[in-house]
Design an enzyme around this catalytic site. Structure first.
Site, PDB file in Angstrom:
ATOM      1  N   CYS A 154     -15.675   2.452   3.791  1.00 26.02           N
ATOM      2  CA  CYS A 154     -16.977   2.021   3.280  1.00 26.02           C
ATOM      3  C   CYS A 154     -16.733   0.724   2.520  1.00 26.02           C
ATOM      4  O   CYS A 154     -15.796   0.639   1.736  1.00 26.02           O
ATOM      5  CB  CYS A 154     -17.534   3.091   2.342  1.00 26.02           C
ATOM      6  N   CYS A 203     -22.262  -7.283 -15.084  1.00 28.60           N
ATOM      7  CA  CYS A 203     -22.651  -6.889 -13.719  1.00 28.60           C
ATOM      8  C   CYS A 203     -22.347  -5.402 -13.478  1.00 28.60           C
ATOM      9  O   CYS A 203     -21.321  -4.887 -13.935  1.00 28.60           O
ATOM     10  CB  CYS A 203     -21.872  -7.747 -12.730  1.00 28.60           C
ATOM     11  N   CYS A 222     -16.109  -9.541 -14.643  1.00 30.36           N
ATOM     12  CA  CYS A 222     -17.237  -8.718 -14.185  1.00 30.36           C
ATOM     13  C   CYS A 222     -18.425  -8.895 -15.129  1.00 30.36           C
ATOM     14  O   CYS A 222     -19.581  -8.775 -14.711  1.00 30.36           O
ATOM     15  CB  CYS A 222     -16.860  -7.237 -14.134  1.00 30.36           C
ATOM     16  N   CYS A 235     -21.767  -3.043  -8.087  1.00 27.81           N
ATOM     17  CA  CYS A 235     -21.012  -2.085  -7.263  1.00 27.81           C
ATOM     18  C   CYS A 235     -21.336  -0.654  -7.670  1.00 27.81           C
ATOM     19  O   CYS A 235     -21.461   0.233  -6.809  1.00 27.81           O
ATOM     20  CB  CYS A 235     -19.510  -2.357  -7.347  1.00 27.81           C
ATOM     21  N   ASP A 269       0.836  -1.194   0.000  1.00 29.23           N
ATOM     22  CA  ASP A 269       0.000   0.000   0.000  1.00 29.23           C
ATOM     23  C   ASP A 269       0.876   1.251   0.000  1.00 29.23           C
ATOM     24  O   ASP A 269       0.660   2.172   0.768  1.00 29.23           O
ATOM     25  CB  ASP A 269      -0.914  -0.020   1.244  1.00 29.23           C
ATOM     26  N   CYS A 309     -23.201   2.011  -4.799  1.00 32.77           N
ATOM     27  CA  CYS A 309     -22.387   3.045  -4.137  1.00 32.77           C
ATOM     28  C   CYS A 309     -23.291   4.144  -3.569  1.00 32.77           C
ATOM     29  O   CYS A 309     -24.055   4.765  -4.306  1.00 32.77           O
ATOM     30  CB  CYS A 309     -21.376   3.641  -5.120  1.00 32.77           C
ATOM     31  N   CYS A 339     -16.132   9.455  -2.841  1.00 29.80           N
ATOM     32  CA  CYS A 339     -16.044   8.121  -2.230  1.00 29.80           C
ATOM     33  C   CYS A 339     -15.965   8.240  -0.703  1.00 29.80           C
ATOM     34  O   CYS A 339     -15.113   8.961  -0.171  1.00 29.80           O
ATOM     35  CB  CYS A 339     -14.800   7.424  -2.787  1.00 29.80           C
ATOM     36  N   CYS A 347     -19.328  -1.332  -1.987  1.00 30.58           N
ATOM     37  CA  CYS A 347     -19.108  -1.860  -3.342  1.00 30.58           C
ATOM     38  C   CYS A 347     -18.595  -3.292  -3.297  1.00 30.58           C
ATOM     39  O   CYS A 347     -18.872  -4.087  -4.197  1.00 30.58           O
ATOM     40  CB  CYS A 347     -18.167  -0.956  -4.147  1.00 30.58           C
TER      41      CYS A 347
END
Ligand code: SF4
Length: 360
Positions: A253, A203, A200, A206, A146, A210, A226, A256
């Site tokens: 959060c 679809c 995906c 997400c 990260d 949101c 976000c 999603c």
């Protein structure tokens, strides 16, 4: 900073790559893959995203220029990248979805309930590097997790760990998306894995779920909308237009990810350090709000939550309390906090919350 190059010896790189993967799994990673250093496609995408200002105030996203997508420019000598996945979810906790319907409680993103993942992953990656060194001798490498200048999602996708979904997180058809990523940049010319394929399909769960319509187009998250960004990265005020939509989300959060069909394949973490501390999996808002700064610092020691600081923490809780059911105990707590606060940004959120609580 460059790398000291590995000695040219008779290393069988295919066998070494296989060993690295099995050592990684032995050390506790849930998957290990290898990518080359050509991230030009992801770099082009990043530049478009930055040009649209979707990074908000995350100035570090625009720093480092082409070094981000040219790993051998950032760390000269880098020839391949080892990418690792570490699952963090514990499936028998109070489901996040249920928490969202308990407005007197706070919803903390599931990745942040336990010990700071940076510490956990960094130490595991260093162990992996030591195992490699024991096999091949000193070699050039740097570990990351990260870390701002590393495009870890694009690297994970190229290393076959999963594809980047429309919500811009990496996900995997056998494990969902509740995992951390880490990397070792290395000067070893390791054979690379096949890029993960994309599943995906049509679809849009997400995008539709949101709460603040932050996924403005597939793979394009406007960080300024976000809730994860607004509650964690953002140090200033939370814009009024998003406060109701925040509900009781006090740190990050997960919506999603929660609605993603692939997360029915979520596996439980094997890392005891990620288990929740201080009942953070289903905390009472008022209990958290009663912490003063010293208690906040003590209770979040070793937790990623500590990094946002007490002002942002109080700000987030104030918004959640403004959204909580009307309750005289909440009004009292907000008024008490107001009397102890001199931070103008925090005060404005406390006043907003009081206004919500006292509205007819
Ligand atoms: S919710 Fe659907 S579109 Fe979004 S990441 Fe999951 S599979 Fe992809």
């Amino acid at each position: 900073m460059g790398m000291s190059h590995s000695p040219i010896t008779q290393i069988n790189h295919q066998a070494l790559a296989d060993q690295i993967k099995s050592w990684g799994l032995e050390l506790g990673f849930n998957a290990v893959g290898i990518s080359d250093v050509d991230l030009s496609e992801a770099g082009a995408y990043l530049n478009q995203w930055l040009a649209k200002q979707y990074h908000g105030e995350m100035a570090y996203m625009s720093r480092h220029g082409s070094k981000r997508y040219t790993p051998d420019e950032m760390i000269p000598g880098t020839l391949s990248i080892i990418s690792v996945r570490l699952d963090y979810m514990q499936t028998d906790l109070t489901p996040y979805q249920q928490l969202l319907n308990q407005p007197d409680k706070g919803a903390v993103s599931r990745y942040a309930l336990g010990r700071d993942y940076h510490k956990v992953i960094r130490s595991m990656l260093k162990h992996l590097a030591l195992k490699i060194e024991a096999e091949v001798g000193p070699f050039g490498h740097r570990v990351f997790t990260d870390s701002a200048p590393v495009m870890e999602k694009a690297i994970a996708e190229k290393a076959g760990l999963g594809w980047i979904g429309k919500h811009s997180n990496v996900l995997n058809s056998k494990a969902g998306s509740y995992f951390f990523l880490g990397e070792i940049y290395t000067d070893l010319p390791l054979p690379v894995d096949e890029k993960a394929s994309y599943h995906c399909g049509s679809c849009t769960a997400c995008i539709d779920a949101c709460p603040t319509q932050a996924i403005v187009a597939p793979f394009q998250v406007d960080a300024r909308r976000c809730i994860s960004y607004l509650t964690i990265e953002n140090h200033g005020e939370i814009p009024l237009e998003f406060r109701k939509a925040m509900g009781n989300r006090i740190y990050g959060c997960d919506d999603c990810q929660m609605v993603c069909p692939w997360n029915k394949f979520t596996q439980d973490t094997q890392v005891a350090d990620f288990l929740p501390r201080h009942q953070l999996d289903a905390p009472e808002l008022l209990a958290l709000f009663s912490w003063d700064e010293a208690q906040f610092l003590k209770n979040t020691e070793g937790s990623p939550i500590r990094r946002i600081g007490y002002a942002a923490w109080t700000r987030n809780l104030a918004v959640a309390l403004g959204n909580a059911p009307k309750d005289v105990a909440v009004v009292d707590a907000l008024q008490n906090k107001k009397a102890q606060t001199d931070d103008a940004m925090v005060l404005e959120h406390l006043e907003w919350a009081l206004g919500e609580q006292l509205a007819l």
